[in-house]
Design a protein around this motif. Structure first.
Motif, PDB file in Angstrom:
ATOM      1  N   ALA A 112       0.833  -1.209   0.000  1.00  0.00           N
ATOM      2  CA  ALA A 112       0.000   0.000   0.000  1.00  0.00           C
ATOM      3  C   ALA A 112       0.870   1.262   0.000  1.00  0.00           C
ATOM      4  CB  ALA A 112      -0.933   0.001   1.204  1.00  0.00           C
ATOM      5  N   GLY A 113       1.966   1.242   0.756  1.00  0.00           N
ATOM      6  CA  GLY A 113       2.884   2.385   0.753  1.00  0.00           C
ATOM      7  C   GLY A 113       3.535   2.592  -0.606  1.00  0.00           C
ATOM      8  N   MET A 114       3.948   1.511  -1.239  1.00  0.00           N
ATOM      9  CA  MET A 114       4.560   1.614  -2.566  1.00  0.00           C
ATOM     10  C   MET A 114       3.538   2.023  -3.622  1.00  0.00           C
ATOM     11  SD  MET A 114       7.755   1.178  -2.316  1.00  0.00           S
ATOM     12  CE  MET A 114       7.964   1.647  -0.619  1.00  0.00           C
ATOM     13  N   LEU A 115       2.298   1.588  -3.448  1.00  0.00           N
ATOM     14  CA  LEU A 115       1.229   2.026  -4.348  1.00  0.00           C
ATOM     15  C   LEU A 115       1.048   3.536  -4.247  1.00  0.00           C
ATOM     16  CD1 LEU A 115      -1.196   1.531  -6.255  1.00  0.00           C
ATOM     17  CD2 LEU A 115      -2.558   1.082  -4.209  1.00  0.00           C
ATOM     18  N   ALA A 116       1.081   4.068  -3.036  1.00  0.00           N
ATOM     19  CA  ALA A 116       0.939   5.518  -2.851  1.00  0.00           C
ATOM     20  C   ALA A 116       2.107   6.265  -3.479  1.00  0.00           C
ATOM     21  CB  ALA A 116       0.837   5.836  -1.364  1.00  0.00           C
ATOM     22  N   LEU A 117       3.322   5.779  -3.286  1.00  0.00           N
ATOM     23  CA  LEU A 117       4.496   6.427  -3.871  1.00  0.00           C
ATOM     24  C   LEU A 117       4.447   6.389  -5.391  1.00  0.00           C
ATOM     25  CD1 LEU A 117       7.314   7.719  -3.501  1.00  0.00           C
ATOM     26  CD2 LEU A 117       8.242   5.399  -3.468  1.00  0.00           C
ATOM     27  N   LEU A 118       4.108   5.251  -5.939  1.00  0.00           N
ATOM     28  CA  LEU A 118       4.037   5.107  -7.395  1.00  0.00           C
ATOM     29  C   LEU A 118       2.936   5.975  -7.986  1.00  0.00           C
ATOM     30  CD1 LEU A 118       5.328   3.556  -9.740  1.00  0.00           C
ATOM     31  CD2 LEU A 118       3.635   1.766  -9.379  1.00  0.00           C
ATOM     32  N   THR A 119       1.804   6.049  -7.311  1.00  0.00           N
ATOM     33  CA  THR A 119       0.702   6.891  -7.780  1.00  0.00           C
ATOM     34  C   THR A 119       1.088   8.365  -7.744  1.00  0.00           C
ATOM     35  OG1 THR A 119      -0.885   5.255  -6.998  1.00  0.00           O
ATOM     36  CG2 THR A 119      -1.731   7.455  -7.428  1.00  0.00           C
TER      37      THR A 119
END
Length: 186
Positions: free
Chosen positions: A115-122
């Motif tokens: 979820a953290g990496m999804l936020a960073l990528l988004t």
């Protein structure tokens, strides 16, 4: 007494049925992570190697467009690189989940980091998408001219790198949902 034995038997059958399902979910998780590595690393490389030089009136004066000219593109490259590195490291946990399909604590940790990496990528893809839109369309109120008529190769590469990054975002959403389903099948 007999109903207690039936309930216990159904619990054993339920646990045995969720083992192969969780193992299958872990295998799908592994391959999705490999595809996400390809998408995010490809996006970082495509954006990081993007530049174009156009001659002006003389050979001494040239216009040059590089990804480092705009901080949003630099953030995009860094975000995709960090996510790619995380995905490579997370492959070890994904393999662990294939071997031990009943592991739950590590799956919960993986969901939080995903979820953290999804936020960073988004965040990185969204920032870059805003600049790509301005490069294609411009904004007359802010005196931004559309540069894609002149820097065609540059714009094609940055647009293509966005496609890979948004593909990585979709894969992360599926990974999180897949892990949540695997956890709910305990």
């Amino acid at each position: 007494m007999r109903s207690g034995a039936l309930e216990m038997g159904s619990e054993v059958a339920k646990g045995a049925a969720s083992g192969p399902v969780n193992r299958g979910a872990a295998v799908v998780d592994f391959f999705l992570r490999v595809f996400a590595i390809i998408a995010t690393l490809g996006s970082a490389i495509a954006m990081g190697t993007t530049n174009e030089t156009l001659p002006f009136f003389t050979q001494f004066i040239r216009f040059r467009a590089k990804y480092t000219d705009l901080p949003m593109f630099t953030f995009f490259v860094v975000a995709n690189s960090v996510v790619s590195a995380y995905l490579v490291l997370s492959l070890a946990l994904s393999i662990f989940h294939i071997m031990r399909s009943r592991a739950h604590a590590s799956r919960i940790v993986l969901i939080f980091f995903d979820a953290g990496m999804l936020a960073l990528l988004t965040a990185g893809a969204s920032a870059a998408a805003a600049i790509v839109y301005l490069a294609h369309k411009g904004n007359s109120r802010a005196n931004w001219i559309a540069i894609c008529q002149q820097f065609n190769s540059f714009c094609e590469r940055i647009s293509g790198s966005l496609i890979g990054s948004f593909g990585g975002i979709l894969i992360f959403v599926v990974l999180i949902l897949l892990s949540a389903v695997a956890l709910s099948r305990r």
